[in-house]
Write an enzyme that holds these catalytic residues in place. Structure first.
Site, PDB file in Angstrom:
ATOM      1  N   ARG A   1       4.279 -15.390 -39.738  1.00 42.15           N
ATOM      2  CA  ARG A   1       3.384 -15.379 -38.574  1.00 42.15           C
ATOM      3  C   ARG A   1       3.767 -14.272 -37.604  1.00 42.15           C
ATOM      4  O   ARG A   1       2.916 -13.547 -37.101  1.00 42.15           O
ATOM      5  CB  ARG A   1       3.391 -16.737 -37.870  1.00 42.15           C
ATOM      6  CG  ARG A   1       2.751 -17.844 -38.696  1.00 42.15           C
ATOM      7  CD  ARG A   1       2.889 -19.186 -38.044  1.00 42.15           C
ATOM      8  NE  ARG A   1       4.311 -19.487 -37.859  1.00 42.15           N
ATOM      9  CZ  ARG A   1       4.798 -20.355 -36.990  1.00 42.15           C
ATOM     10  NH1 ARG A   1       3.988 -21.022 -36.197  1.00 42.15           N
ATOM     11  NH2 ARG A   1       6.088 -20.575 -36.910  1.00 42.15           N
TER      12      ARG A   1
ATOM     13  N   ASN B   1       0.636 -21.657 -39.393  1.00 45.27           N
ATOM     14  CA  ASN B   1       1.085 -22.338 -40.601  1.00 45.27           C
ATOM     15  C   ASN B   1       0.146 -23.503 -40.848  1.00 45.27           C
ATOM     16  O   ASN B   1      -0.475 -24.022 -39.920  1.00 45.27           O
ATOM     17  CB  ASN B   1       2.502 -22.882 -40.427  1.00 45.27           C
ATOM     18  CG  ASN B   1       3.569 -21.820 -40.527  1.00 45.27           C
ATOM     19  OD1 ASN B   1       3.343 -20.749 -41.070  1.00 45.27           O
ATOM     20  ND2 ASN B   1       4.740 -22.098 -39.992  1.00 45.27           N
TER      21      ASN B   1
END
Length: 122
Positions: free
Chosen positions: A37, A55
């Protein structure tokens, strides 16, 4: 922390165009707990792409992205072939690909998942 995300050789985005490219994505493989990320946000910021990444409970990373078509092409390639240095990308699926007149995002952000009990996960 520094050094978790490799520098991409894909280059910078050019000036914005009249129409903006948009797409949703989901990347699977070893993409959690490898700074995916963080590196995705870094790459998006570098290319001038806006949107978000998070996620999932299925151990994938998903999000939406919007920006000039050349930047979006580079971002997709990065999601499919590079990702975070410790990531192992098995598959990147792109959906809802379209041209939009107005970018729905103002920046690129990392979202956390809100669980039914109100707490946040990853």
């Amino acid at each position: 922390r520094r050094g978790h995300c490799r520098e991409s050789l894909l280059g910078m985005a050019s000036a914005p165009e009249a129409l903006t490219s948009y797409f949703a994505y989901e990347v699977s493989g070893k993409v959690q707990r490898v700074f995916m990320r963080k590196c995705t946000k870094q790459e998006a910021d570098k290319l001038g792409v806006t949107g978000w990444v998070q996620n999932t409970e299925n151990k994938t990373v998903r999000g939406e992205a919007c920006g000039p078509s050349d930047a979006i092409s580079k971002f997709k390639k990065w999601l499919e072939t590079e990702g975070a240095p410790k990531a192992v990308i098995e598959k990147a699926v792109f959906t809802d690909e379209k041209e939009v007149k107005k970018n729905p995002f103002t920046s690129f952000e990392i979202k956390k998942v809100r669980l039914p009990n109100g707490s946040f996960w990853a």
